[in-house]
Write a protein that holds these residues in place. Structure first.
Motif, PDB file in Angstrom:
ATOM      1  N   SER A 121      12.458  22.176   0.185  1.00  0.00           N
ATOM      2  CA  SER A 121      12.616  23.596   0.673  1.00  0.00           C
ATOM      3  C   SER A 121      11.546  23.605   1.901  1.00  0.00           C
ATOM      4  O   SER A 121      11.224  24.454   2.670  1.00  0.00           O
ATOM      5  CB  SER A 121      12.586  24.704  -0.313  1.00  0.00           C
ATOM      6  N   LEU A 122      10.241  22.962   1.562  1.00  0.00           N
ATOM      7  CA  LEU A 122       9.536  22.953   2.582  1.00  0.00           C
ATOM      8  C   LEU A 122       9.132  21.620   3.156  1.00  0.00           C
ATOM      9  O   LEU A 122       9.154  20.586   2.543  1.00  0.00           O
ATOM     10  CB  LEU A 122       7.713  23.270   1.380  1.00  0.00           C
ATOM     11  N   PRO A 123       8.691  21.769   4.447  1.00  0.00           N
ATOM     12  CA  PRO A 123       8.560  20.355   5.313  1.00  0.00           C
ATOM     13  C   PRO A 123       7.660  19.477   4.695  1.00  0.00           C
ATOM     14  O   PRO A 123       7.917  18.386   4.817  1.00  0.00           O
ATOM     15  CB  PRO A 123       8.018  21.050   6.707  1.00  0.00           C
ATOM     16  N   GLU A 124       6.718  19.830   3.999  1.00  0.00           N
ATOM     17  CA  GLU A 124       5.678  18.953   3.460  1.00  0.00           C
ATOM     18  C   GLU A 124       6.243  18.114   2.385  1.00  0.00           C
ATOM     19  O   GLU A 124       5.710  17.007   1.634  1.00  0.00           O
ATOM     20  CB  GLU A 124       4.362  19.559   3.072  1.00  0.00           C
ATOM     21  N   ASP A 125       7.493  18.605   1.705  1.00  0.00           N
ATOM     22  CA  ASP A 125       8.169  17.804   0.579  1.00  0.00           C
ATOM     23  C   ASP A 125       9.207  16.931   1.037  1.00  0.00           C
ATOM     24  O   ASP A 125       9.839  16.239   0.313  1.00  0.00           O
ATOM     25  CB  ASP A 125       8.787  19.008  -0.173  1.00  0.00           C
ATOM     26  N   TYR A 126       9.406  16.850   2.443  1.00  0.00           N
ATOM     27  CA  TYR A 126      10.402  15.963   3.106  1.00  0.00           C
ATOM     28  C   TYR A 126       9.968  14.634   2.692  1.00  0.00           C
ATOM     29  O   TYR A 126       8.789  14.018   2.945  1.00  0.00           O
ATOM     30  CB  TYR A 126      10.456  16.128   4.675  1.00  0.00           C
ATOM     31  N   TRP A 127      10.878  13.642   2.386  1.00  0.00           N
ATOM     32  CA  TRP A 127      10.766  12.435   2.219  1.00  0.00           C
ATOM     33  C   TRP A 127      12.145  11.591   2.741  1.00  0.00           C
ATOM     34  O   TRP A 127      13.168  12.175   2.474  1.00  0.00           O
ATOM     35  CB  TRP A 127      10.556  11.933   0.772  1.00  0.00           C
ATOM     36  N   TYR A 128      11.757  11.044   3.784  1.00  0.00           N
ATOM     37  CA  TYR A 128      13.045  10.201   4.467  1.00  0.00           C
ATOM     38  C   TYR A 128      13.206   8.739   4.045  1.00  0.00           C
ATOM     39  O   TYR A 128      12.263   7.755   4.484  1.00  0.00           O
ATOM     40  CB  TYR A 128      12.835  10.278   5.969  1.00  0.00           C
ATOM     41  N   PRO A 129      14.235   8.594   3.153  1.00  0.00           N
ATOM     42  CA  PRO A 129      14.481   7.105   2.567  1.00  0.00           C
ATOM     43  C   PRO A 129      14.909   6.444   3.821  1.00  0.00           C
ATOM     44  O   PRO A 129      15.319   6.866   5.091  1.00  0.00           O
ATOM     45  CB  PRO A 129      15.677   7.387   1.708  1.00  0.00           C
ATOM     46  N   GLN A 144      22.792  -3.254   0.027  1.00  0.00           N
ATOM     47  CA  GLN A 144      21.735  -2.317   0.293  1.00  0.00           C
ATOM     48  C   GLN A 144      22.516  -1.868   1.599  1.00  0.00           C
ATOM     49  O   GLN A 144      22.869  -2.936   2.416  1.00  0.00           O
ATOM     50  CB  GLN A 144      20.524  -3.050   0.539  1.00  0.00           C
ATOM     51  N   ILE A 145      22.321  -0.840   2.085  1.00  0.00           N
ATOM     52  CA  ILE A 145      22.856  -0.374   3.216  1.00  0.00           C
ATOM     53  C   ILE A 145      21.759   0.691   3.855  1.00  0.00           C
ATOM     54  O   ILE A 145      20.947   1.352   3.030  1.00  0.00           O
ATOM     55  CB  ILE A 145      24.242   0.243   3.406  1.00  0.00           C
ATOM     56  N   PRO A 146      21.597   1.021   5.151  1.00  0.00           N
ATOM     57  CA  PRO A 146      20.808   2.245   5.619  1.00  0.00           C
ATOM     58  C   PRO A 146      20.983   3.563   5.124  1.00  0.00           C
ATOM     59  O   PRO A 146      22.211   3.746   4.891  1.00  0.00           O
ATOM     60  CB  PRO A 146      20.848   1.936   7.299  1.00  0.00           C
ATOM     61  N   TRP A 147      19.821   4.137   4.865  1.00  0.00           N
ATOM     62  CA  TRP A 147      20.127   5.765   4.581  1.00  0.00           C
ATOM     63  C   TRP A 147      20.628   6.451   5.862  1.00  0.00           C
ATOM     64  O   TRP A 147      20.341   5.877   7.117  1.00  0.00           O
ATOM     65  CB  TRP A 147      18.649   6.117   4.151  1.00  0.00           C
ATOM     66  N   ILE A 148      21.106   7.566   5.531  1.00  0.00           N
ATOM     67  CA  ILE A 148      21.775   8.511   6.712  1.00  0.00           C
ATOM     68  C   ILE A 148      20.690   9.168   7.496  1.00  0.00           C
ATOM     69  O   ILE A 148      19.489   9.623   6.955  1.00  0.00           O
ATOM     70  CB  ILE A 148      22.347   9.738   6.042  1.00  0.00           C
TER      71      ILE A 148
END
Length: 173
Positions: A121-129, A144-148
């Motif tokens: 919900s908060l931008p500081e919590d964003y984690w991009y696999p 294994q495949i790339p994340w979206i």
């Protein structure tokens, strides 16, 4: 093929006069277990659920061999991405409650597992696999495949009921 019986169970059964074929697979028509060698990994479309902040992604395992194989249970799913000082670069997903049933996956057929994604919900919590690593049920080899792209996840490694989790394998419709 992976045995569904621990070695100690076979020893106890033999000692008590009961014979168990520990290597025999009696579920889903006695086809061998689907291992990573039998399967290809892909994803379906990212869909929105009725719950605010949760989306779902189909994890698809397709039998790419000419032989039927069996599946039962949950895939092991790790999201891999940037190193987070508290948790590291791997987010191992918890499993949804359930009672998965065995089924046979014919050549060319697919099975799905629903990955529910908790959006931060908060931008500081964003984690991009950067990738999804999947271990088929009863296997140790991985696919294994790339994340979206552009799809953040909220890391909840220590949560008892995290918003991101994986469901059981089921035959595709």
């Amino acid at each position: 093929m992976v045995s569904r019986f621990p070695m100690w169970a076979a020893a106890i059964a033999t000692a008590s006069g009961i014979t168990i074929a520990a290597a025999a697979n009696t579920t889903a028509g006695a086809a061998p277990w689907c291992t990573a060698d039998y399967l290809a990994l892909s994803t379906g479309a990212l869909t929105t659920t009725e719950y605010v902040g949760q989306d779902q992604l189909e994890m698809v395992l397709t039998n790419v061999t000419q032989q039927s194989c069996s599946l039962q249970g949950y895939p092991g799913v790790d999201l891999v991405g940037p190193d987070v000082p508290t948790w590291g670069p791997v987010f191992s997903l918890r499993r949804q409650d359930g009672d998965p049933q065995a089924f046979t996956l014919e050549p060319g057929a697919s099975a799905t597992s629903i990955l529910t994604i908790g959006a931060p919900s908060l931008p500081e919590d964003y984690w991009y696999p950067t990738s999804i690593v999947v271990t088929p049920p009863d296997d140790t080899s991985q696919l294994q495949i790339p994340w979206i792209p552009y799809t953040p996840v909220q890391r909840q490694d220590g949560a008892t009921r995290p918003a991101t989790f994986i469901g059981p394998m089921q035959p595709s419709d």
